[in-house]
Design a protein around this motif. Structure first.
Motif, PDB file in Angstrom:
ATOM      1  N   GLN A 147       0.649  -1.295   0.117  1.00  0.00           N
ATOM      2  CA  GLN A 147      -0.053   0.076  -0.027  1.00  0.00           C
ATOM      3  C   GLN A 147       0.904   1.236   0.026  1.00  0.00           C
ATOM      4  O   GLN A 147       0.836   2.155  -0.680  1.00  0.00           O
ATOM      5  N   MET A 148       2.362   1.118   0.731  1.00  0.00           N
ATOM      6  CA  MET A 148       2.833   2.446   0.679  1.00  0.00           C
ATOM      7  C   MET A 148       3.618   2.639  -0.546  1.00  0.00           C
ATOM      8  O   MET A 148       3.757   3.813  -1.177  1.00  0.00           O
ATOM      9  N   LYS A 181       2.489   1.579  -3.441  1.00  0.00           N
ATOM     10  CA  LYS A 181       1.393   2.112  -4.291  1.00  0.00           C
ATOM     11  C   LYS A 181       1.163   3.472  -4.265  1.00  0.00           C
ATOM     12  O   LYS A 181       1.021   4.399  -5.267  1.00  0.00           O
ATOM     13  N   LYS A 182       0.960   4.016  -3.071  1.00  0.00           N
ATOM     14  CA  LYS A 182       0.884   5.402  -2.738  1.00  0.00           C
ATOM     15  C   LYS A 182       2.188   6.319  -2.929  1.00  0.00           C
ATOM     16  O   LYS A 182       1.955   7.445  -3.369  1.00  0.00           O
ATOM     17  N   SER A 183       3.341   5.848  -2.977  1.00  0.00           N
ATOM     18  CA  SER A 183       4.698   6.374  -3.604  1.00  0.00           C
ATOM     19  C   SER A 183       4.660   6.569  -5.145  1.00  0.00           C
ATOM     20  O   SER A 183       5.536   7.186  -5.548  1.00  0.00           O
ATOM     21  N   TYR A 208      -4.237  -4.031  -5.496  1.00  0.00           N
ATOM     22  CA  TYR A 208      -3.204  -3.161  -5.647  1.00  0.00           C
ATOM     23  C   TYR A 208      -2.057  -3.579  -6.739  1.00  0.00           C
ATOM     24  O   TYR A 208      -1.074  -2.627  -6.970  1.00  0.00           O
TER      25      TYR A 208
END
Length: 336
Positions: free
Chosen positions: A153-154, A156-158, A188
């Motif tokens: 998730q991190m 992907k957020k990045s 994701y």
């Protein structure tokens, strides 16, 4: 060239000589490897900037892991040191009609025993094009299933593309456990290595009732993409096992609603099959980073996997030019 981060456990493999069973073994060959580490080495061989994140003990074995990765050009700034031990496994080499067999000794390893994330994820994913992880990592424990999701998730957020290799290992978790986790992570994912058995056994997609390999794989790829339209590329190998020593290998890919297939590689004899799938995944990711055509991508990746079968150890030892020469000149010809 691209920037890639892979994350997972790297272990020490003890292999018997061909024809020797583990109970009778008096010596073993040793190699370092692990799914995500092997992909990192492939991509570094092809000229990409690759960082491998893991944790190993602060002793000579941990240092040997670092040297193993560095010799192939993998960046180990995110390789952590600490914990009690390096995970190991024993491989009884197969031959003829007798398949290879694996015994794991990885419980309580430095990586598997991690209870919380020890990396600065913002720093880890800064400027990264692709983050690659496999299903082996979440199979290690319930804690690692939660950690793996947090990491993805991190990433992907990045702004990273997420690459996930299902890489199911029946000795690590059940189909039900793996299937439940896949429903959590696949939303994701951008690039996914998953074949027909993964679709049937883990995602519970009804079995194909027709005939023809192309039609069968198209059916499974379409069914998986219908559930997870966020995944732009699916890929897998189709392996015909004539014996433990002789295999035929074909690569397949589904992208932009089209099916792509490589030529068939007859691998005879197999020197070391371990890591063939990782070499295949590394070849696919290399071609995607280079924005090659999908037809070229699947041919390059399958050739890389075939070449990996010809050398000892877990990792691919060939660069881009060597793989392309293999494709151009064909099997067994001397390159002068």
């Amino acid at each position: 060239m691209g920037k890639v981060v892979t994350l997972g456990e790297i272990m020490l493999r003890f292999s018997t000589e061909t024809g020797i069973r583990i109970p009778q073994a008096e010596s073993f060959s040793i190699h370092y490897g692990g799914g995500e580490a092997n992909v990192a080495i492939s991509l570094a061989n092809y000229g990409h900037q690759v960082l491998f994140a893991s944790k190993v003990p602060a002793n000579g074995l941990g240092e040997a892991v670092k040297k193993h990765l560095n010799r192939f050009g993998v960046d180990t700034r995110h390789l952590l040191f600490g914990g009690d031990r390096l995970g190991t496994y024993y491989l009884e080499s197969g031959v003829g009609e007798r398949a290879a067999n694996v015994i794991y000794d990885r419980a309580g390893s430095s990586f598997a025993a991690m209870e919380q994330l020890e990396w600065n994820l913002e720093s880890l994913f800064n400027g990264v094009d692709i983050f690659h992880i496999s299903g082996i990592t979440p199979a290690l424990s319930e804690k690692w299933r939660a950690l793996a999701l947090d990491i993805v998730q991190m990433a992907k957020k990045s702004g990273c593309k997420i690459s996930f290799d299902v890489n199911y290992r029946s000795k690590l978790w059940s189909p039900e456990q793996a299937g439940k986790f896949l429903t959590q992570i696949l939303p994701y994912v951008d690039y996914c290595s998953a074949g027909s058995l993964d679709a049937q056994k883990l995602l519970e997609i009804p079995s194909y009732s027709g005939t023809g390999r192309k039609e069968e794989m198209t059916y499974y790829y379409q069914a998986m993409q219908k559930r997870y339209p966020n995944i732009s590329v699916f890929y897998s190998t189709n392996r015909t096992v004539n014996s433990a020593s002789v295999n035929q290998l074909i690569g397949t890919m589904w992208a932009e609603r089209n099916f792509y297939e490589s030529q068939c590689h007859m691998i005879d004899p197999i020197v070391d099959r371990v890591g063939g799938g990782d070499a295949f995944a590394g070849g696919v990711l290399h071609s995607l980073l280079n924005k090659d055509t999908y037809s070229k991508a699947i041919c390059f990746a399958t050739a890389a996997a075939a070449l990996k079968h010809t050398v000892y150890g877990d990792s691919n030892q060939f660069n881009q030019q060597e793989v392309e020469n293999f494709l151009y000149f064909g099997s067994g010809k001397i390159v002068r």
